[in-house]
Write a protein that holds these residues in place. Structure first.
Motif, PDB file in Angstrom:
ATOM      1  N   ASP A 154      -2.717   2.153  -4.430  1.00  0.00           N
ATOM      2  CA  ASP A 154      -2.322   3.573  -4.349  1.00  0.00           C
ATOM      3  C   ASP A 154      -3.487   4.399  -4.871  1.00  0.00           C
ATOM      4  N   VAL A 209       6.120  17.493  -2.527  1.00  0.00           N
ATOM      5  CA  VAL A 209       5.113  16.504  -2.086  1.00  0.00           C
ATOM      6  C   VAL A 209       4.407  17.091  -0.854  1.00  0.00           C
ATOM      7  N   ARG A 217       5.110  16.463   3.077  1.00  0.00           N
ATOM      8  CA  ARG A 217       6.451  16.659   3.635  1.00  0.00           C
ATOM      9  C   ARG A 217       6.655  18.106   4.095  1.00  0.00           C
ATOM     10  N   VAL A 240       0.845  -1.195   0.000  1.00  0.00           N
ATOM     11  CA  VAL A 240       0.000   0.000   0.000  1.00  0.00           C
ATOM     12  C   VAL A 240       0.875   1.237   0.000  1.00  0.00           C
ATOM     13  N   LEU A 292      -1.189   8.022   7.935  1.00  0.00           N
ATOM     14  CA  LEU A 292      -2.016   6.849   7.601  1.00  0.00           C
ATOM     15  C   LEU A 292      -1.507   5.575   8.259  1.00  0.00           C
ATOM     16  N   ARG A 325       0.396   6.201 -10.852  1.00  0.00           N
ATOM     17  CA  ARG A 325       1.432   5.458 -10.135  1.00  0.00           C
ATOM     18  C   ARG A 325       1.102   3.971 -10.085  1.00  0.00           C
ATOM     19  N   MET A 334      -4.080   2.420   9.142  1.00  0.00           N
ATOM     20  CA  MET A 334      -3.924   1.265   8.228  1.00  0.00           C
ATOM     21  C   MET A 334      -3.413   0.033   8.978  1.00  0.00           C
ATOM     22  N   LYS A 375       8.733   3.505   8.597  1.00  0.00           N
ATOM     23  CA  LYS A 375       9.004   4.475   9.643  1.00  0.00           C
ATOM     24  C   LYS A 375       8.458   5.816   9.217  1.00  0.00           C
TER      25      LYS A 375
END
Ligand code: NAD
Length: 352
Positions: free
Chosen positions: A35, A164, A167, A9, A77, A40, A81, A96
């Motif tokens: 995804d 992104v 981040r 995932v 998430l 992607r 998840m 991580k």
């Protein structure tokens, strides 16, 4: 020997997981990928030959033929998840930083106990032949008393990386260079030198226009009395990871490759020619193993086969978050922060 069936995932770094799974294809089969980004999903599915593609996790959890959910989505998430995977009767692997607080660890550990499933945090940097050789030296009694460690993470990140959206923001990344980049190198400290007693830290943001830290310096006292320094920047002109450990019996230095610092070659330096001969003998007798993601995945297959705990445990990930909890508190307050951090202490529920 069971061949376990995996769903991956999140296909950013998750694509690198697929590369890793492919290297241990005799033990695992990736049967589905997930995804929310359709482009992607198609690109990664085509590259790795995975036909079953989903834009959300729920239909994958409903499939009885899947054993393991491998979670490589952004940090926020991870907990939902993991919990959904465990409740659906799956084992989980998760990138991580595993969880945002010690309290979240309590919640997930309770669920692990009630479901009887396994959760393996990803710390793939541990799977390197340099670490393997040092562990062999420690087991042979040749390292001795820990004196000092210096752990340097000097990497480079710019505007393209921070394009992104999750981040560089506290709410979604939970922190910066310490939690996202240096977490692997810092994980090695307690693993090799034992429990941490206290932390003093300073952090700053000087490299990119972001909310989270991109430079940090930390002084750590270990319970043994040994000292460590942790230095981190995302503004290096040349990327280096350098782990140096001084023991009474030897000095150890990792290779300097930023993303492969656990791999060979490491330097193991003894104090006399005689001691060096003994060290060299142990180092050379170590059989090199698979490194990085495939190394961690392979060790997980062996653990599942034998009903043993995973090769990286939730307790390992908890230690890394306890260290970060202490570092961020120290950086914010200017105090020396002592570990362990008890339930109910400030920041037990998270530093954000
Ligand atoms: N172990 C390592 O060396 C390493 C390296 C890089 C990243 N990471 C970690 O991996 C995680 C992901 O980082 P990344 O750099 O790959 O991020 P990324 O943003 O590049 O990729 C995450 C992917 O998850 C997908 N996604 C987001 N929400 C989703 C949802 N609800 N359902 C399905 N898919 C969803 C996104 O579309 C994206 O493709 C982070 O926790 C990061 O810290 C670990």
């Amino acid at each position: 020997m069971t061949r376990y069936r995996v769903a991956v995932v999140g296909l950013g770094i998750g694509a690198m997981h697929l590369k890793g799974w492919r290297e241990v294809a005799d033990r695992f089969e990736v049967v589905a990928i997930v995804d929310q980004d359709a482009a992607r999903l198609t690109a990664v599915g085509t590259e790795y030959g995975v036909a079953d593609r989903y834009q959300s996790l729920d239909p994958v959890l409903a499939r009885a033929d899947i054993d393991i959910i491998d979670i490589a989505t952004p940090p926020a998430l991870h907990q939902p998840m993991i919990e959904a995977a465990l409740k659906a009767g799956k084992h989980a692997i998760c990138e991580k930083p595993l969880l945002p607080s010690l309290k979240a660890f309590d919640q997930v550990e309770a669920l692990l106990a009630s479901t009887g499933r396994q959760l393996m945090p990803v710390f793939q940097y541990r799977f390197g032949n340099g670490f393997k050789r040092l562990h062999a030296l420690m087991a042979a009694g040749l390292a001795g008393k820990p004196y000092l460690a210096s752990i340097e993470t000097a990497w480079t990140r710019g505007a393209d990386y921070y394009a992104v959206p999750w981040r560089g923001k506290k709410a979604t990344e939970w922190g910066g260079a310490l939690i996202t980049h240096a977490i692997h190198a810092h994980d090695a400290l307690e693993w090799l030198m034992g429990p941490i007693a206290s932390v003093r830290a300073a952090t700053t943001t000087r490299v990119n226009p972001i909310e989270t830290e991109d430079c940090a310096g930390v002084v750590v006292e270990l319970e043994s009395g040994a000292i460590a320094t942790l230095t981190v920047t995302l503004g290096a002109a040349e990327e280096v990871s350098r782990l140096k450990f001084h023991f009474s019996g030897l000095t150890v230095e990792s290779n300097l490759q930023p993303y492969k610092f656990g791999f060979d070659p490491w330097r193991f330096i003894a104090r006399t020619a005689e001691a060096q001969a003994a060290v060299d003998q142990v180092v050379q007798a170590v059989e090199p193993g698979l490194e990085g993601y495939p190394g961690q995945f392979l060790a997980f297959a062996d653990a599942l086969d034998h009903g043993q705990p995973p090769p990286v445990t939730v307790a390992d990930a908890r230690r890394s978050i306890a260290l970060l909890t202490a570092i961020y508190r120290s950086a914010r307050t200017g105090e020396t922060v002592r570990l362990p951090i008890p339930a109910g202490a400030p920041d037990y529920g998270g530093w954000l």
